[in-house]
Design a protein around this motif. Structure first.
Motif, mmCIF file in Angstrom:
data_model
loop_
_atom_site.group_PDB
_atom_site.id
_atom_site.type_symbol
_atom_site.label_atom_id
_atom_site.label_comp_id
_atom_site.label_asym_id
_atom_site.label_seq_id
_atom_site.Cartn_x
_atom_site.Cartn_y
_atom_site.Cartn_z
ATOM 1 N N GLN A 13 0.835 -1.192 0.000
ATOM 2 C CA GLN A 13 0.000 0.000 0.000
ATOM 3 C C GLN A 13 0.871 1.242 0.000
ATOM 4 O O GLN A 13 1.973 1.244 0.541
ATOM 5 C CB GLN A 13 -0.910 0.021 1.220
ATOM 6 N N ASP A 27 -3.489 0.398 -3.425
ATOM 7 C CA ASP A 27 -2.887 -0.928 -3.434
ATOM 8 C C ASP A 27 -2.063 -0.982 -4.720
ATOM 9 O O ASP A 27 -2.588 -0.729 -5.805
ATOM 10 C CB ASP A 27 -3.984 -1.998 -3.447
ATOM 11 N N ARG A 43 -4.440 0.837 -7.497
ATOM 12 C CA ARG A 43 -5.888 0.743 -7.271
ATOM 13 C C ARG A 43 -6.247 1.506 -6.007
ATOM 14 O O ARG A 43 -5.705 1.238 -4.927
ATOM 15 C CB ARG A 43 -6.281 -0.730 -7.135
ATOM 16 N N ILE A 45 -7.949 2.186 -2.806
ATOM 17 C CA ILE A 45 -8.660 1.347 -1.843
ATOM 18 C C ILE A 45 -9.159 2.168 -0.649
ATOM 19 O O ILE A 45 -9.513 1.609 0.387
ATOM 20 C CB ILE A 45 -7.784 0.172 -1.360
ATOM 21 N N ALA A 47 -12.000 3.736 -0.160
ATOM 22 C CA ALA A 47 -13.373 3.400 0.213
ATOM 23 C C ALA A 47 -13.430 2.070 0.963
ATOM 24 O O ALA A 47 -14.190 1.922 1.934
ATOM 25 C CB ALA A 47 -14.273 3.355 -1.022
ATOM 26 N N ILE A 48 -12.623 1.122 0.539
ATOM 27 C CA ILE A 48 -12.588 -0.189 1.211
ATOM 28 C C ILE A 48 -12.078 -0.030 2.635
ATOM 29 O O ILE A 48 -12.660 -0.573 3.586
ATOM 30 C CB ILE A 48 -11.702 -1.178 0.423
ATOM 31 N N LEU A 49 -10.992 0.731 2.811
ATOM 32 C CA LEU A 49 -10.438 0.938 4.149
ATOM 33 C C LEU A 49 -11.399 1.704 5.046
ATOM 34 O O LEU A 49 -11.528 1.398 6.236
ATOM 35 C CB LEU A 49 -9.099 1.677 4.049
ATOM 36 N N LYS A 50 -12.110 2.676 4.468
ATOM 37 C CA LYS A 50 -13.091 3.447 5.242
ATOM 38 C C LYS A 50 -14.237 2.547 5.704
ATOM 39 O O LYS A 50 -14.680 2.632 6.844
ATOM 40 C CB LYS A 50 -13.623 4.601 4.391
ATOM 41 N N ALA A 51 -14.703 1.662 4.820
ATOM 42 C CA ALA A 51 -15.784 0.731 5.174
ATOM 43 C C ALA A 51 -15.333 -0.242 6.262
ATOM 44 O O ALA A 51 -16.086 -0.538 7.189
ATOM 45 C CB ALA A 51 -16.249 -0.034 3.934
ATOM 46 N N GLU A 52 -14.088 -0.725 6.173
ATOM 47 C CA GLU A 52 -13.553 -1.627 7.197
ATOM 48 C C GLU A 52 -13.450 -0.919 8.545
ATOM 49 O O GLU A 52 -13.774 -1.490 9.590
ATOM 50 C CB GLU A 52 -12.181 -2.157 6.784
#
Length: 86
Positions: A13, A27, A43, A45, A47-52
């Protein structure tokens, strides 16, 4: 011509900067051949980290709420139960 086979190598990352100056977490994967040819895939990421992070915060909040409820139930029971003499 010869067909090149790209081999993916996970780089990890990295914090990257968009054209507008905003920063995002990416990523990064590097695809290389045996020669000096390669392609870098970046890529976003964020939004993915925020959702996690939101999911983890929800889990922590639920655990804290359960602990508080159990403590209040125990305290309520202790206050209603007369102390027995020894």
């Amino acid at each position: 011509g010869e067909l090149s086979v790209f081999k993916p190598k996970k780089w990890g990352q990295a914090n990257c900067t968009r054209k507008d100056g905003s920063i995002f977490v990416a990523d990064v994967t590097v695809f290389t051949t045996d020669s000096t040819t390669g392609v870098v895939l970046v890529r976003d990421i964020s939004a993915i980290l925020k959702a996690e992070a939101a999911k983890n915060a929800e889990i922590i909040a639920l655990a804290a709420s359960d602990a508080k409820t159990k403590a209040l139930v125990t305290l309520s029971h202790e206050l209603r139960t007369p102390l027995s003499t020894i």
